[in-house]
Write an enzyme that holds these catalytic residues in place. Structure first.
Site, mmCIF file in Angstrom:
data_model
loop_
_atom_site.group_PDB
_atom_site.id
_atom_site.type_symbol
_atom_site.label_atom_id
_atom_site.label_comp_id
_atom_site.label_asym_id
_atom_site.label_seq_id
_atom_site.Cartn_x
_atom_site.Cartn_y
_atom_site.Cartn_z
ATOM 1 C CG ASP A 110 -1.785 1.203 1.361
ATOM 2 O OD1 ASP A 110 -1.682 2.119 0.511
ATOM 3 O OD2 ASP A 110 -2.586 1.252 2.320
ATOM 4 C CB VAL A 111 1.979 3.551 -2.703
ATOM 5 C CG1 VAL A 111 2.521 2.458 -3.604
ATOM 6 C CG2 VAL A 111 0.644 4.085 -3.195
ATOM 7 C CE1 TYR B 159 -6.679 10.648 -11.630
ATOM 8 C CE2 TYR B 159 -7.001 12.445 -13.185
ATOM 9 C CZ TYR B 159 -6.440 11.223 -12.871
ATOM 10 O OH TYR B 159 -5.660 10.579 -13.784
ATOM 11 C CG ASN C 48 0.771 3.433 -13.302
ATOM 12 O OD1 ASN C 48 0.281 4.157 -14.157
ATOM 13 N ND2 ASN C 48 0.217 2.281 -12.924
ATOM 14 C CE LYS D 257 -3.072 11.570 -11.516
ATOM 15 N NZ LYS D 257 -1.966 10.593 -11.356
#
Length: 254
Positions: free
Chosen positions: A64-65, A159, A91, A163
């Site tokens: 789990d990043v 989102y 990614n 980004k």
């Protein structure tokens, strides 16, 4: 396999599906030893088994990043197994429900920020420490941005915000990595044909309020673009690349 990549080590997050899977498979096919990272064991193990059957070297690691301890353990495993890391492809990411800001649950916001931004920070932080101390030193970080790093879609505030933040992270790592021979670039992707983008073909909200289907491109084009970035010598860098379905509504959006 290409001899120039023999022995190079790459780590791909979100490697179990979509862009991550296609990119990991492409790196493996070009001689990289690849660490496959994701939350689900089954797709990672399947990709590693396919690689092994072709004589390629893949290591599947469930991680789990967003968990700092898990990320530290992941990069400790990379150090012990391979002794170095040449390429990190950040990614892993997620989207949220298409709702207006006042309808977006705060916990959903926090989770999107954790996955899309904090996860990239944690993996980059760990990779940076490994890359600047290994011999030969240096390496490459490639961040998966998005068309949304430039222009938002309707109802995508979490989102889009993450980004945009990835762009700032990319620039900062690119600057701070110079003295350590660590380079950092970003690939901004529009409408690759993956499970995550299937809804584009069915119809998604446009800036003018209409619902419209959008064209998709083969995800292999994205994987090939990441490979191009990865294969450059550390004396050269693709700082930002935009790759997209040619006729998607991006230029002129809004």
């Amino acid at each position: 396999m290409t001899d120039s990549n023999e022995g190079k080590v790459a780590l791909v997050t979100g490697a179990g599906s979509g862009i991550g899977r296609a990119t990991a498979a492409t790196l493996l096919a070009h001689g990289y030893r690849v660490v496959l990272v994701g939350r689900r064991q089954e797709p990672l193990a399947a990709l590693a088994a396919e690689a092994a059957a072709r004589g390629e070297n893949a290591l599947a690691v469930v991680c789990d990043v967003t968990d700092p301890v898990a990320v530290t353990d992941l990069f400790d495993t990379v150090r012990r197994r391979f002794g170095r890391l040449d390429v990190l492809f950040n990614n892993a990411g997620r989207n949220g429900p298409p709702v207006e800001i006042d309808e977006l649950d705060v916990d959903v916001w926090r989770n999107i920020v954790d996955v899309n931004l904090t996860g990239v920070f944690l993996c980059t932080r760990a990779a940076f420490g490994l890359m600047k101390s290994q011999t030969p030193r240096g390496g490459r970080v490639i961040n998966n941005g998005s068309i949304s790093a430039h222009a938002p879609r309707p109802y995508s505030i979490a989102y889009t915000a993450t980004k945009h933040a990835i762009t700032g992270l990319t620039k900062s790592v690119s600057l701070d990595g110079r003295k350590h021979d660590i380079v950092c670039g970003q690939i901004d992707i529009g409408n690759a044909a993956t499970e995550m983008a299937e809804r584009m073909a069915r119809g998604v909200p446009q800036a003018n309020g209409e619902l419209a289907a959008e064209p998709l491109m083969d995800v292999q084009h994205v994987a090939d673009a990441v490979l191009h970035m990865a294969e450059l010598p550390l004396s050269a860098n693709v700082q930002f690349m935009t790759i997209m379905a040619s006729k998607m509504p991006y230029v002129g959006r809004g």
